[in-house]
Design a protein around this motif. Sequence first.
Motif, PDB file in Angstrom:
ATOM      1  N   LEU A  56      25.153  43.166  76.731  1.00 23.63           N
ATOM      2  CA  LEU A  56      24.543  42.504  75.579  1.00 23.63           C
ATOM      3  C   LEU A  56      24.023  41.119  75.936  1.00 23.63           C
ATOM      4  O   LEU A  56      22.959  40.706  75.461  1.00 23.63           O
ATOM      5  CB  LEU A  56      25.549  42.415  74.429  1.00 23.63           C
ATOM      6  CG  LEU A  56      26.009  43.752  73.842  1.00 23.63           C
ATOM      7  CD1 LEU A  56      26.979  43.523  72.682  1.00 23.63           C
ATOM      8  CD2 LEU A  56      24.827  44.598  73.387  1.00 23.63           C
ATOM      9  N   VAL A  59      20.624  41.563  77.922  1.00 24.93           N
ATOM     10  CA  VAL A  59      19.411  41.942  77.180  1.00 24.93           C
ATOM     11  C   VAL A  59      19.015  40.888  76.156  1.00 24.93           C
ATOM     12  O   VAL A  59      17.890  40.935  75.632  1.00 24.93           O
ATOM     13  CB  VAL A  59      19.593  43.307  76.475  1.00 24.93           C
ATOM     14  CG1 VAL A  59      19.877  44.395  77.499  1.00 24.93           C
ATOM     15  CG2 VAL A  59      20.696  43.252  75.425  1.00 24.93           C
ATOM     16  N   ALA A  60      19.915  39.943  75.868  1.00 28.08           N
ATOM     17  CA  ALA A  60      19.558  38.858  74.946  1.00 28.08           C
ATOM     18  C   ALA A  60      18.458  37.985  75.528  1.00 28.08           C
ATOM     19  O   ALA A  60      17.602  37.469  74.794  1.00 28.08           O
ATOM     20  CB  ALA A  60      20.790  38.011  74.628  1.00 28.08           C
ATOM     21  N   LEU A 101      18.012  46.234  74.574  1.00 32.57           N
ATOM     22  CA  LEU A 101      19.048  46.106  73.549  1.00 32.57           C
ATOM     23  C   LEU A 101      19.363  47.449  72.920  1.00 32.57           C
ATOM     24  O   LEU A 101      20.537  47.811  72.756  1.00 32.57           O
ATOM     25  CB  LEU A 101      18.601  45.106  72.485  1.00 32.57           C
ATOM     26  CG  LEU A 101      19.526  44.936  71.273  1.00 32.57           C
ATOM     27  CD1 LEU A 101      20.919  44.493  71.706  1.00 32.57           C
ATOM     28  CD2 LEU A 101      18.924  43.940  70.285  1.00 32.57           C
ATOM     29  N   ILE A 157      23.098  49.269  73.212  1.00 33.13           N
ATOM     30  CA  ILE A 157      23.910  49.634  72.050  1.00 33.13           C
ATOM     31  C   ILE A 157      24.153  51.135  72.024  1.00 33.13           C
ATOM     32  O   ILE A 157      25.300  51.587  71.830  1.00 33.13           O
ATOM     33  CB  ILE A 157      23.231  49.158  70.756  1.00 33.13           C
ATOM     34  CG1 ILE A 157      23.256  47.626  70.684  1.00 33.13           C
ATOM     35  CG2 ILE A 157      23.925  49.746  69.530  1.00 33.13           C
ATOM     36  CD1 ILE A 157      22.517  47.039  69.500  1.00 33.13           C
ATOM     37  N   LEU A 201      28.700  37.627  75.433  1.00 29.72           N
ATOM     38  CA  LEU A 201      27.496  37.100  74.792  1.00 29.72           C
ATOM     39  C   LEU A 201      27.755  35.695  74.251  1.00 29.72           C
ATOM     40  O   LEU A 201      26.933  34.788  74.432  1.00 29.72           O
ATOM     41  CB  LEU A 201      27.062  38.035  73.663  1.00 29.72           C
ATOM     42  CG  LEU A 201      25.876  37.570  72.809  1.00 29.72           C
ATOM     43  CD1 LEU A 201      24.609  37.483  73.656  1.00 29.72           C
ATOM     44  CD2 LEU A 201      25.679  38.524  71.629  1.00 29.72           C
ATOM     45  N   GLU A 234      18.312  34.092  70.611  1.00 29.72           N
ATOM     46  CA  GLU A 234      18.593  35.296  71.412  1.00 29.72           C
ATOM     47  C   GLU A 234      19.952  35.890  71.044  1.00 29.72           C
ATOM     48  O   GLU A 234      20.113  37.108  70.961  1.00 29.72           O
ATOM     49  CB  GLU A 234      18.531  34.949  72.895  1.00 29.72           C
ATOM     50  CG  GLU A 234      17.108  34.680  73.380  1.00 29.72           C
ATOM     51  CD  GLU A 234      17.060  34.071  74.765  1.00 29.72           C
ATOM     52  OE1 GLU A 234      16.047  34.266  75.471  1.00 29.72           O
ATOM     53  OE2 GLU A 234      18.034  33.374  75.157  1.00 29.72           O
ATOM     54  N   GLU A 235      20.949  35.011  70.810  1.00 25.22           N
ATOM     55  CA  GLU A 235      22.275  35.502  70.398  1.00 25.22           C
ATOM     56  C   GLU A 235      22.186  36.184  69.040  1.00 25.22           C
ATOM     57  O   GLU A 235      22.775  37.257  68.834  1.00 25.22           O
ATOM     58  CB  GLU A 235      23.260  34.333  70.372  1.00 25.22           C
ATOM     59  CG  GLU A 235      24.719  34.747  70.172  1.00 25.22           C
ATOM     60  CD  GLU A 235      25.080  34.937  68.710  1.00 25.22           C
ATOM     61  OE1 GLU A 235      26.015  35.720  68.421  1.00 25.22           O
ATOM     62  OE2 GLU A 235      24.422  34.318  67.839  1.00 25.22           O
ATOM     63  N   VAL A 257      20.666  39.734  69.171  1.00 23.80           N
ATOM     64  CA  VAL A 257      21.599  40.790  69.567  1.00 23.80           C
ATOM     65  C   VAL A 257      22.619  41.052  68.458  1.00 23.80           C
ATOM     66  O   VAL A 257      22.872  42.208  68.088  1.00 23.80           O
ATOM     67  CB  VAL A 257      22.314  40.428  70.877  1.00 23.80           C
ATOM     68  CG1 VAL A 257      23.419  41.434  71.185  1.00 23.80           C
ATOM     69  CG2 VAL A 257      21.322  40.375  72.025  1.00 23.80           C
ATOM     70  N   SER A 258      23.217  40.006  67.917  1.00 29.57           N
ATOM     71  CA  SER A 258      24.262  40.169  66.908  1.00 29.57           C
ATOM     72  C   SER A 258      23.752  40.911  65.677  1.00 29.57           C
ATOM     73  O   SER A 258      24.453  41.756  65.107  1.00 29.57           O
ATOM     74  CB  SER A 258      24.822  38.806  66.499  1.00 29.57           C
ATOM     75  OG  SER A 258      25.447  38.177  67.588  1.00 29.57           O
ATOM     76  N   SER A 269      21.390  43.107  65.515  1.00 27.33           N
ATOM     77  CA  SER A 269      21.196  44.516  65.840  1.00 27.33           C
ATOM     78  C   SER A 269      22.537  45.248  65.879  1.00 27.33           C
ATOM     79  O   SER A 269      22.655  46.373  65.379  1.00 27.33           O
ATOM     80  CB  SER A 269      20.469  44.654  67.175  1.00 27.33           C
ATOM     81  OG  SER A 269      20.122  46.004  67.429  1.00 27.33           O
ATOM     82  N   VAL A 270      23.540  44.611  66.468  1.00 23.96           N
ATOM     83  CA  VAL A 270      24.875  45.218  66.494  1.00 23.96           C
ATOM     84  C   VAL A 270      25.406  45.387  65.073  1.00 23.96           C
ATOM     85  O   VAL A 270      25.998  46.417  64.733  1.00 23.96           O
ATOM     86  CB  VAL A 270      25.841  44.369  67.342  1.00 23.96           C
ATOM     87  CG1 VAL A 270      27.272  44.898  67.213  1.00 23.96           C
ATOM     88  CG2 VAL A 270      25.415  44.364  68.805  1.00 23.96           C
TER      89      VAL A 270
END
Length: 260
Positions: free
Chosen positions: A62, A65-66, A74, A78, A102, A115-116, A119-120, A122-123
């Motif tokens: 993670l 890919v950020a 990403l 996942i 991350l 960027e963080e 990712v967050s 999307s998760v």
Amino acid sequence: MTEPTPAQLYDDEALQRLRAVADMVSSGWSPGQAAVRVHSRSDDPAGVPEPRPATMGDPESLARVAVHFDVPGLHHAIESGFALGEFEDVVDGWLMPALARLGAAWRDGRVSVAEEHFVSASVQRHLAVLFDQTPRQPGGPRVLLGLARGSRHELGVLAFAIALRRTGVDVVYLGGDVPTEAWLSAVGSRRPAAVVLAVPSPDDVLATREVVEAVTGHDQDLPIMVGGSHQDEIERDVIRLGHEIAPAARRMTDALLAKI
């Protein structure tokens, strides 16, 4: 003069503790938290349990890919991460360690705030879909889960909500940034068997204490359970869940079912 080996310096029990600490650190725990956790386990008369298996998959996926907002990477990270095994194994063995890496990348300046969040978010969307896809358990004990006012880091508590629902609990997920008055209203209208709050950051401690005090004043017999990195800072009137999601969900469900 020959240097002594670790086996010559430590007995078997001490070596087992060191290995357990090393495994937990590799899974995203801080060295201090891992040492405290392993020490507390060693007080069990049954001895120190086997350490949790080493991190599954790629814990750096993670964070990697950020960088530069790698959208295809990403999605692949996942999907492949959650395909590693059962949800309970994946969340403790890959997801939480990967999110910890991350966070470390953000603190180190290797990943920007944007960027963080990329990712967050999307998760979180993926976890929300999994929660909705997990069948409700209307016949099980009802539990309210969420965060106190101002707290928006939902990933851990949402993953716990999924694990808890999978054990047979009727989970009512309130989400993040829930005002204290809303917690009291939900407790009064839903009549839960327990309340769960997460304390993911130091900024969440005061607001969580406020909810605990208010709910306890409303119903002093209602169990309040706390999880998250800063759960130990909620000193009174709570049961701490620990830092492993799947075992905490199983223990909580067993305790609730025992009261029925």
